[in-house]
Write a protein that holds these residues in place. Sequence first.
Motif, PDB file in Angstrom:
ATOM      1  N   GLY A 116       0.781  -1.229   0.000  1.00  0.00           N
ATOM      2  CA  GLY A 116       0.000   0.000   0.000  1.00  0.00           C
ATOM      3  C   GLY A 116       0.812   1.277   0.000  1.00  0.00           C
ATOM      4  O   GLY A 116       0.267   2.362   0.159  1.00  0.00           O
ATOM      5  N   LEU A 117       2.122   1.177  -0.189  1.00  0.00           N
ATOM      6  CA  LEU A 117       2.970   2.368  -0.231  1.00  0.00           C
ATOM      7  C   LEU A 117       2.664   3.184  -1.480  1.00  0.00           C
ATOM      8  O   LEU A 117       2.515   2.627  -2.565  1.00  0.00           O
ATOM      9  N   ARG A 118       2.545   4.490  -1.331  1.00  0.00           N
ATOM     10  CA  ARG A 118       2.226   5.381  -2.450  1.00  0.00           C
ATOM     11  C   ARG A 118       3.176   6.574  -2.461  1.00  0.00           C
ATOM     12  O   ARG A 118       3.690   6.990  -1.406  1.00  0.00           O
ATOM     13  N   VAL A 119       3.392   7.128  -3.641  1.00  0.00           N
ATOM     14  CA  VAL A 119       4.234   8.314  -3.792  1.00  0.00           C
ATOM     15  C   VAL A 119       3.667   9.437  -2.923  1.00  0.00           C
ATOM     16  O   VAL A 119       2.464   9.665  -2.891  1.00  0.00           O
ATOM     17  N   GLY A 120       4.557  10.125  -2.208  1.00  0.00           N
ATOM     18  CA  GLY A 120       4.161  11.228  -1.346  1.00  0.00           C
ATOM     19  C   GLY A 120       4.017  10.863   0.118  1.00  0.00           C
ATOM     20  O   GLY A 120       3.962  11.743   0.977  1.00  0.00           O
ATOM     21  N   MET A 121       3.968   9.571   0.418  1.00  0.00           N
ATOM     22  CA  MET A 121       3.854   9.150   1.821  1.00  0.00           C
ATOM     23  C   MET A 121       5.169   9.402   2.550  1.00  0.00           C
ATOM     24  O   MET A 121       6.242   9.251   1.999  1.00  0.00           O
ATOM     25  N   THR A 122       5.065   9.762   3.819  1.00  0.00           N
ATOM     26  CA  THR A 122       6.234   9.922   4.672  1.00  0.00           C
ATOM     27  C   THR A 122       6.457   8.610   5.412  1.00  0.00           C
ATOM     28  O   THR A 122       5.533   8.047   5.991  1.00  0.00           O
TER      29      THR A 122
END
Length: 85
Positions: free
Chosen positions: A63-69
Amino acid sequence: MVCCALELVARLEDSHAQLGSATASPPAISLPRFDPGFACLIDDRGRPVVYYVDRGSPAEQAGLRVGMTVLSVRGKPARKSFASG
Protein backbone atom coordinates in the motif's frame (compact mmCIF):
# COMPACT_ATOMS: atom_id res chain seq x y z
CA MET A 1 27.85 -19.49 -28.65
CA VAL A 2 29.69 -16.57 -30.24
CA CYS A 3 32.98 -18.45 -29.94
CA CYS A 4 31.52 -21.35 -31.93
CA ALA A 5 30.31 -19.00 -34.69
CA LEU A 6 33.77 -17.47 -34.93
CA GLU A 7 35.32 -20.92 -35.23
CA LEU A 8 32.83 -21.74 -37.99
CA VAL A 9 33.80 -18.63 -39.96
CA ALA A 10 37.50 -19.35 -39.44
CA ARG A 11 37.10 -22.88 -40.83
CA LEU A 12 35.35 -21.54 -43.93
CA GLU A 13 38.29 -19.21 -44.47
CA ASP A 14 35.96 -16.42 -45.56
CA SER A 15 33.18 -14.33 -44.11
CA HIS A 16 30.24 -16.03 -45.84
CA ALA A 17 28.34 -17.32 -42.85
CA GLN A 18 24.83 -16.70 -41.62
CA LEU A 19 23.47 -17.44 -38.19
CA GLY A 20 19.74 -17.88 -37.68
CA SER A 21 17.53 -17.77 -34.65
CA ALA A 22 17.80 -20.59 -32.18
CA THR A 23 14.99 -23.09 -31.96
CA ALA A 24 15.12 -23.34 -28.15
CA SER A 25 14.43 -20.51 -25.74
CA PRO A 26 16.82 -19.91 -22.86
CA PRO A 27 15.45 -21.03 -19.48
CA ALA A 28 13.77 -18.44 -17.29
CA ILE A 29 15.82 -17.91 -14.15
CA SER A 30 14.04 -16.89 -11.00
CA LEU A 31 16.26 -14.48 -9.09
CA PRO A 32 15.60 -13.33 -5.55
CA ARG A 33 14.43 -9.74 -5.19
CA PHE A 34 16.68 -7.69 -2.91
CA ASP A 35 15.05 -4.29 -3.03
CA PRO A 36 11.64 -3.47 -1.61
CA GLY A 37 10.55 -1.65 -4.76
CA PHE A 38 10.47 1.96 -3.64
CA ALA A 39 12.75 4.96 -3.33
CA CYS A 40 12.74 7.92 -0.95
CA LEU A 41 14.10 11.44 -0.83
CA ILE A 42 14.73 13.34 2.39
CA ASP A 43 12.42 16.36 2.68
CA ASP A 44 13.26 19.76 4.16
CA ARG A 45 12.34 18.47 7.64
CA GLY A 46 14.73 15.52 7.40
CA ARG A 47 11.96 12.94 6.83
CA PRO A 48 12.11 10.23 4.14
CA VAL A 49 9.30 10.73 1.61
CA VAL A 50 8.43 8.13 -1.03
CA TYR A 51 9.01 9.45 -4.56
CA TYR A 52 8.92 6.21 -6.57
CA VAL A 53 7.17 2.82 -6.24
CA ASP A 54 7.77 -0.14 -8.59
CA ARG A 55 4.66 -1.71 -10.10
CA GLY A 56 3.96 -5.10 -8.56
CA SER A 57 6.64 -4.64 -5.90
CA PRO A 58 6.31 -5.61 -2.24
CA ALA A 59 6.05 -1.87 -1.49
CA GLU A 60 3.06 -1.44 -3.81
CA GLN A 61 1.43 -4.59 -2.47
CA ALA A 62 1.81 -3.18 1.06
CA GLY A 63 0.00 0.00 0.00
CA LEU A 64 2.97 2.37 -0.23
CA ARG A 65 2.23 5.38 -2.45
CA VAL A 66 4.23 8.31 -3.79
CA GLY A 67 4.16 11.23 -1.35
CA MET A 68 3.85 9.15 1.82
CA THR A 69 6.23 9.92 4.67
CA VAL A 70 8.02 6.87 6.08
CA LEU A 71 7.83 6.92 9.89
CA SER A 72 9.45 3.59 10.77
CA VAL A 73 11.13 0.56 9.21
CA ARG A 74 10.75 -2.77 11.03
CA GLY A 75 9.89 -0.94 14.23
CA LYS A 76 12.87 1.42 14.14
CA PRO A 77 12.50 5.16 13.53
CA ALA A 78 12.92 5.90 9.83
CA ARG A 79 15.62 8.52 10.48
CA LYS A 80 17.89 5.76 11.84
CA SER A 81 17.07 3.34 9.00
CA PHE A 82 17.71 5.92 6.29
CA ALA A 83 20.74 7.58 7.91
CA SER A 84 23.90 7.40 5.81
CA GLY A 85 27.13 6.06 7.23
